[in-house]
Design an enzyme around this catalytic site. Structure first.
Site, PDB file in Angstrom:
ATOM      1  N   THR A 119      10.370  -0.962  15.459  1.00 54.45           N
ATOM      2  CA  THR A 119       9.854  -1.950  14.497  1.00 54.45           C
ATOM      3  C   THR A 119      10.365  -2.239  12.910  1.00 54.45           C
ATOM      4  O   THR A 119      11.062  -3.101  12.029  1.00 54.45           O
ATOM      5  CB  THR A 119       7.813  -1.919  14.351  1.00 54.45           C
ATOM      6  OG1 THR A 119       7.563  -1.588  13.801  1.00 54.45           O
ATOM      7  CG2 THR A 119       7.909  -3.599  15.863  1.00 54.45           C
ATOM      8  N   SER A 120      10.522  -0.770  13.083  1.00 60.03           N
ATOM      9  CA  SER A 120      11.479  -0.748  11.559  1.00 60.03           C
ATOM     10  C   SER A 120      12.513   0.363  11.292  1.00 60.03           C
ATOM     11  O   SER A 120      11.987   1.245  12.009  1.00 60.03           O
ATOM     12  CB  SER A 120      10.871  -0.793  10.196  1.00 60.03           C
ATOM     13  OG  SER A 120      10.937  -0.821   8.921  1.00 60.03           O
ATOM     14  N   SER A 121      14.128   0.358  10.389  1.00 61.02           N
ATOM     15  CA  SER A 121      14.480   1.651  10.828  1.00 61.02           C
ATOM     16  C   SER A 121      14.872   0.820   9.338  1.00 61.02           C
ATOM     17  O   SER A 121      15.297   0.059   8.885  1.00 61.02           O
ATOM     18  CB  SER A 121      15.476   1.515  11.930  1.00 61.02           C
ATOM     19  OG  SER A 121      16.365   0.498  11.768  1.00 61.02           O
TER      20      SER A 121
END
Length: 425
Positions: A119-121
């Site tokens: 969900t985030s990178s």
């Protein structure tokens, strides 16, 4: 907006890390320059200046193993765990996963994990650069970035514009933004940050010359058009629940509409959280809907959706446009594939056998028929690339059309109301 001394306030260990990062940044810049992304010396300076490692205190790397339930196992990598690996990875042209399932890790004491959805990178630098280059940032621009993430892409834009522009970056995840803010402000970038849902844009600093989305969308929010100056540009990645993607660069008009081309390439971003694929339910339940339906030979094998070529990547996007509320479910053995539409209760099941696949369909929509029709038309036209398509956006209607042909026209799923007009136009 310019940065201050990047080493200010660090201890001796921090200084050692920053010193070790300098040649790694230069090497990354050479790599990106070799791929034609740094013809503008101002962007090269940004890559050579912004310390990406400050924005990634840790990330998850694949171990290549699976747990007893068959879920992929991920291991954390931080400065404390493996400084050399962590620092080297920060300056490779790769995406570094920093969060699963909207759960913020404790990077002071991270644990391995199995499964989950990223969900985030920290997006690979070449993609970040291509995004900013396509948006055509110039001195004096007011820019809205949708999806701050780690803050690395924000920092590159700040470094590029210096004191001659204004950047606002918003993030729906308050914990993500807190970490990004600490990094950005700690280095010295004066950027407007806010916790906000990017699907509504951000009215307080509008109007903008550029809106750039670092997440994918099912359709372009009409509020973005209202917050962009006439002649301004919106760069967005379109995607959906089959995970087909294409980028579009829209130019806004005085009447509140926008138009622009799809861009070449195979770029994808994580979905805006409010538009993530809904849980599909039990595949066996969907299979039951089609089990008694009459079957016919499928003209295409479902594997065409998963072919790993640039051409097939765009073909997947066209299939998604043809059946915009569809999800894909594949059996573990790969012999059965379901297309399901939770909004209408429609389903298509493709099963292998003999010389090909049989398709059975149920519900008000014939999902596989729609996909085959789109592919038939695309094939007859010679499989034209994304750059031969244009998108048209107006309140209540968004379409993608092929230039010179009326047979490849698609509507996007638009569900939001049109916003009240403002005085910006």
């Amino acid at each position: 907006m310019t940065s201050t001394d990047h080493d200010a306030g660090l201890d001796d260990a921090g200084l050692d890390v920053d010193a070790a990062a300098e040649p790694l940044r230069r090497a990354l810049a050479r790599h990106l320059a070799d791929h034609g992304l740094l013809a503008d010396s101002r962007w090269r300076r940004a890559v050579e200046t912004v310390p990406r490692h400050r924005f990634v205190p840790g990330f998850y790397a694949s171990t290549g193993r699976r747990d007893e339930q068959g879920l992929p196992v991920w291991e954390p990598v931080t400065e404390q765990i493996d400084r050399e690996r962590w620092l080297a990875s920060a300056y490779t042209d790769t995406t570094l996963i920093t969060q699963f399932d909207a759960e913020e890790p404790d990077w002071d004491d991270p644990a391995p994990r199995a499964g989950g959805g990223p969900t985030s990178s920290s997006t690979l630098p070449s993609l970040v650069l291509r995004m900013w280059l396509d948006a055509d940032l110039e001195e004096g621009h007011k820019v809205l970035e949708i999806g701050t993430g780690t803050g690395y892409s924000t920092a590159l834009a700040c470094e590029r514009l210096g004191d001659y522009g204004e950047i606002t970056s918003i993030e729906v995840d308050d914990r993500r933004l807190h970490q990004a803010a600490n990094a950005l402000y700690g280095i010295g970038y004066a950027v407007n940050l806010a916790v906000a849902d990017g699907l509504y844009g951000y009215w307080p600093h509008a109007p903008y010359d550029r809106i750039v989305a670092a997440c994918s969308l099912r359709a372009v929010p009409v509020s973005w058009l209202a917050q962009t100056r006439p002649g301004g540009k919106i760069l967005a990645t379109l995607s959906g629940w089959v995970y087909g993607s294409a980028r579009v660069l829209l130019t806004t008009a005085v009447d509140g509409t926008a138009e622009g081309p799809l861009l070449p390439g195979t770029i994808s971003f994580m979905a805006a959280r409010a538009q993530e694929r809904p849980a599909p339910g039990n595949p066996a339940d969907w299979d039951a809907l089609t089990r008694s339906a009459p079957g016919r030979p499928a003209r295409y094998a479902p594997g065409r959706l998963d072919e790993a070529t640039d051409e097939a990547f765009f073909g997947r996007f066209l299939a998604q446009l043809a059946a915009p509320n569809t999800q894909q479910l594949t059996s573990p053995d790969g012999d059965t594939m379901h297309l399901i539409d939770i909004t209408t209760g429609s389903a298509a099941t493709l099963t292998s056998g003999g010389d090909g696949y049989t398709v059975r369909q149920a519900g008000p929509l014939r999902l596989w028929d729609a996909v085959e029709t789109a592919w038939d038309t695309w094939d007859r036209a010679g499989r034209p690339g994304p750059e031969t398509f244009r998108m048209h956006v107006q309140p209540g209607r968004q379409s993608i059309t092929h230039v010179g042909s009326n047979d490849l026209d698609f509507l996007l799923p638009v569900t939001e109301p049109a916003p009240t007009r403002t005085s910006y136009h």
